[in-house]
Scaffold this motif. Sequence first.
Motif, PDB file in Angstrom:
ATOM      1  N   GLU A  67      31.764  11.409 -30.004  1.00  0.00           N
ATOM      2  CA  GLU A  67      31.120  11.716 -31.287  1.00  0.00           C
ATOM      3  C   GLU A  67      30.873  13.214 -31.427  1.00  0.00           C
ATOM      4  O   GLU A  67      31.069  13.789 -32.500  1.00  0.00           O
ATOM      5  N   ASP A  68      30.462  13.863 -30.327  1.00  0.00           N
ATOM      6  CA  ASP A  68      30.227  15.304 -30.349  1.00  0.00           C
ATOM      7  C   ASP A  68      31.521  16.065 -30.622  1.00  0.00           C
ATOM      8  O   ASP A  68      31.554  16.986 -31.448  1.00  0.00           O
ATOM      9  N   ILE A  69      32.590  15.669 -29.979  1.00  0.00           N
ATOM     10  CA  ILE A  69      33.895  16.308 -30.191  1.00  0.00           C
ATOM     11  C   ILE A  69      34.358  16.109 -31.629  1.00  0.00           C
ATOM     12  O   ILE A  69      34.841  17.040 -32.270  1.00  0.00           O
ATOM     13  N   ALA A  70      34.170  14.907 -32.155  1.00  0.00           N
ATOM     14  CA  ALA A  70      34.573  14.629 -33.535  1.00  0.00           C
ATOM     15  C   ALA A  70      33.805  15.515 -34.508  1.00  0.00           C
ATOM     16  O   ALA A  70      34.378  16.040 -35.473  1.00  0.00           O
ATOM     17  N   LYS A  71      32.521  15.715 -34.270  1.00  0.00           N
ATOM     18  CA  LYS A  71      31.723  16.587 -35.128  1.00  0.00           C
ATOM     19  C   LYS A  71      32.212  18.027 -35.054  1.00  0.00           C
ATOM     20  O   LYS A  71      32.323  18.710 -36.071  1.00  0.00           O
ATOM     21  N   ARG A  72      32.497  18.479 -33.824  1.00  0.00           N
ATOM     22  CA  ARG A  72      32.980  19.861 -33.673  1.00  0.00           C
ATOM     23  C   ARG A  72      34.342  20.046 -34.328  1.00  0.00           C
ATOM     24  O   ARG A  72      34.610  21.086 -34.912  1.00  0.00           O
TER      25      ARG A  72
END
Length: 78
Positions: A67-72
């Motif tokens: 989820e963090d990677i997708a946001k970035r």
Amino acid sequence: KPDYVLVAKLKALKEKLKEWSKTAQGNLGTQKQNVLKQLAELEDIQENRTLRPEEITSKTTVISEFEDIAKREEISGG
């Protein structure tokens, strides 16, 4: 002149930021692939048996990382 020096430094900074952005974006792609691989492995295990508590924790962490990677990626326009 000080204003010329500032302009030159800003141009150099712009180029360095472009290089950094390309590297960071590529890194996000690699990170995403690794996270998806880990998630797939955990899901394969889950198909065969119930996950152990540490595996459940690991799966939760991996999902959070994804989820963090997708946001970035969304922020960087990737």
